[in-house]
Design a protein around this motif. Structure first.
Motif, PDB file in Angstrom:
ATOM      1  N   UNK A   1       0.857  -1.189   0.000  1.00 28.72           N
ATOM      2  CA  UNK A   1       0.000   0.000   0.000  1.00 28.72           C
ATOM      3  C   UNK A   1       0.891   1.236   0.000  1.00 28.72           C
ATOM      4  N   UNK A   2       0.724   2.092  -1.008  1.00 29.24           N
ATOM      5  CA  UNK A   2       1.545   3.292  -1.110  1.00 29.24           C
ATOM      6  C   UNK A   2       0.707   4.514  -0.749  1.00 29.24           C
ATOM      7  N   UNK A   3       1.071   5.145   0.352  1.00 30.12           N
ATOM      8  CA  UNK A   3       0.426   6.384   0.782  1.00 30.12           C
ATOM      9  C   UNK A   3       1.455   7.497   0.664  1.00 30.12           C
ATOM     10  N   UNK A   4       1.446   8.249  -0.422  1.00 29.69           N
ATOM     11  CA  UNK A   4       2.524   9.217  -0.649  1.00 29.69           C
ATOM     12  C   UNK A   4       2.415  10.444   0.238  1.00 29.69           C
ATOM     13  N   UNK A   5       3.495  11.202   0.281  1.00 26.32           N
ATOM     14  CA  UNK A   5       3.499  12.496   0.946  1.00 26.32           C
ATOM     15  C   UNK A   5       2.743  13.477   0.055  1.00 26.32           C
ATOM     16  N   UNK A   6       1.609  13.965   0.519  1.00 23.61           N
ATOM     17  CA  UNK A   6       0.758  14.833  -0.310  1.00 23.61           C
ATOM     18  C   UNK A   6       1.337  16.238  -0.398  1.00 23.61           C
ATOM     19  N   UNK A   7       1.230  16.882  -1.566  1.00 22.86           N
ATOM     20  CA  UNK A   7       1.717  18.261  -1.688  1.00 22.86           C
ATOM     21  C   UNK A   7       0.790  19.230  -0.975  1.00 22.86           C
ATOM     22  N   UNK A   8       1.301  20.390  -0.574  1.00 21.37           N
ATOM     23  CA  UNK A   8       0.463  21.393   0.081  1.00 21.37           C
ATOM     24  C   UNK A   8      -0.432  22.113  -0.923  1.00 21.37           C
ATOM     25  N   UNK A   9      -1.470  22.760  -0.406  1.00 22.43           N
ATOM     26  CA  UNK A   9      -2.309  23.602  -1.261  1.00 22.43           C
ATOM     27  C   UNK A   9      -1.566  24.888  -1.576  1.00 22.43           C
ATOM     28  N   UNK A  10      -2.063  25.631  -2.549  1.00 22.79           N
ATOM     29  CA  UNK A  10      -1.452  26.906  -2.892  1.00 22.79           C
ATOM     30  C   UNK A  10      -1.621  27.221  -4.364  1.00 22.79           C
ATOM     31  N   UNK A  11      -1.390  28.479  -4.717  1.00 22.96           N
ATOM     32  CA  UNK A  11      -1.568  28.943  -6.090  1.00 22.96           C
ATOM     33  C   UNK A  11      -0.258  28.885  -6.867  1.00 22.96           C
ATOM     34  N   UNK A  12      -0.361  29.071  -8.163  1.00 16.01           N
ATOM     35  CA  UNK A  12       0.790  28.982  -9.057  1.00 16.01           C
ATOM     36  C   UNK A  12       1.906  29.941  -8.648  1.00 16.01           C
ATOM     37  N   UNK A  13       1.542  31.155  -8.278  1.00 17.39           N
ATOM     38  CA  UNK A  13       2.548  32.175  -7.964  1.00 17.39           C
ATOM     39  C   UNK A  13       3.297  31.904  -6.662  1.00 17.39           C
ATOM     40  N   UNK A  14       2.805  30.985  -5.850  1.00 19.52           N
ATOM     41  CA  UNK A  14       3.440  30.702  -4.561  1.00 19.52           C
ATOM     42  C   UNK A  14       4.621  29.746  -4.672  1.00 19.52           C
ATOM     43  N   UNK A  15       4.768  29.067  -5.816  1.00 22.42           N
ATOM     44  CA  UNK A  15       5.742  27.981  -5.883  1.00 22.42           C
ATOM     45  C   UNK A  15       6.781  28.201  -6.976  1.00 22.42           C
ATOM     46  N   UNK A  16       7.993  27.720  -6.677  1.00 24.90           N
ATOM     47  CA  UNK A  16       9.112  27.770  -7.615  1.00 24.90           C
ATOM     48  C   UNK A  16       9.327  26.392  -8.240  1.00 24.90           C
TER      49      UNK A  16
END
Length: 269
Positions: A89-104
């Motif tokens: 069973x693979x339970x991955x580390x989920x990414x955080x929420x947020x908008x396009x401009x918040x991430x590099x």
């Protein structure tokens, strides 16, 4: 119902809390020898104790899913204790929420690494033993946004990282399912909707609420209003489907994407 998995070796990542813990406990109830994988030793020990208290067999393995060398190590630990995994069973580390401009770029790379490359390393670690046995079950705890993107207009928050990498994870799972099917190995994805997993769940939605200028209570009520069943799901409702997909009778179900979401996705997208 007898799932026909008594004595099977089950490797469950993210197995010390939330949905992962419920899956580990459900497999333990059905007679599997469970290897519970997570980072925090205290929660790991609690989960193993809970499985044993119900008469199951379990051991803990402290491993970091963000480190790819953890995957062969957890398989080796399973083999030393019980044998090579039959169920994974693979339970991955989920990414955080947020908008396009918040991430590099680095944020997109990290999310891809967790959801896609992590799953690839997981399969590489568990598949050889399953191929040798000509039997295996792989289930990923996925996301409804593998097929349909989260949109602020319908959910109330932005989720650009998940919208980008979750479809790639689903594509890999579907491809792997085709390639492993001749060996008697099934590969399925179970995307939960809004499932109440406790403090971590509340923390995620607190961040979302603040981003749109709402209180947590307002935000959560808006989410409930979007769910046809008018409630959040329970971890055990996801776990029961995962356990069935690992069963003897699920041997002709592979490459599937089975939502557990109270009807939300079909109605609101």
């Amino acid at each position: 119902m007898d799932l026909g998995i008594q004595g099977k070796v089950a490797l469950v990542t993210g197995g010390s809390h939330g949905i992962g813990r419920s899956v580990a406990e459900e497999l333990g109830r059905n007679g599997c020898k469970v290897v519970v994988v997570a980072r925090g030793q205290e929660r790991l020990d609690e989960t193993v104790a809970a499985i044993r208290q119900e008469g199951g067999e379990a051991i803990a393995f402290s491993g970091d899913l963000t480190k790819f060398d953890s995957f062969p190590a957890m398989v080796a630990a399973a083999e030393a204790a019980y044998g090579l995994p039959d169920i994974a069973i693979y339970t991955p580390v989920a990414p955080p929420s947020g908008s396009f401009d918040e991430y590099e770029d680095a944020d997109f790379d990290q999310a891809f690494s967790y959801i896609v490359k992590g799953f690839a390393h997981f399969v590489r670690a568990v598949a050889p033993g399953m191929k040798a046995k000509q039997w295996g079950r792989i289930v990923t705890i996925g996301s409804g946004h593998g097929r349909l993107p989260a949109r602020r207009t319908t959910l109330g928050f932005d989720y650009v990282l998940a919208n980008t990498v979750r479809p790639a994870g689903l594509g890999l799972s579907r491809t792997v399912a085709d390639q492993l099917a001749p060996f008697g190995i099934t590969v399925n994805t179970v995307p939960p909707g809004f499932v109440d997993t406790g403090a971590a769940y509340e923390e995620f939605f607190q961040t979302c609420a603040e981003a749109v200028g709402q209180t947590l209570e307002q935000f959560m009520q808006d989410l409930i209003n979007r769910i046809p069943m008018k409630r959040f799901g329970r971890p055990e409702e996801v776990a029961s489907l995962c356990a069935y997909l690992c069963s003897r009778n699920a041997s002709y179900i592979t490459g599937q994407y089975m939502l557990v979401d109270g009807g939300r996705m079909e109605v609101y997208y």
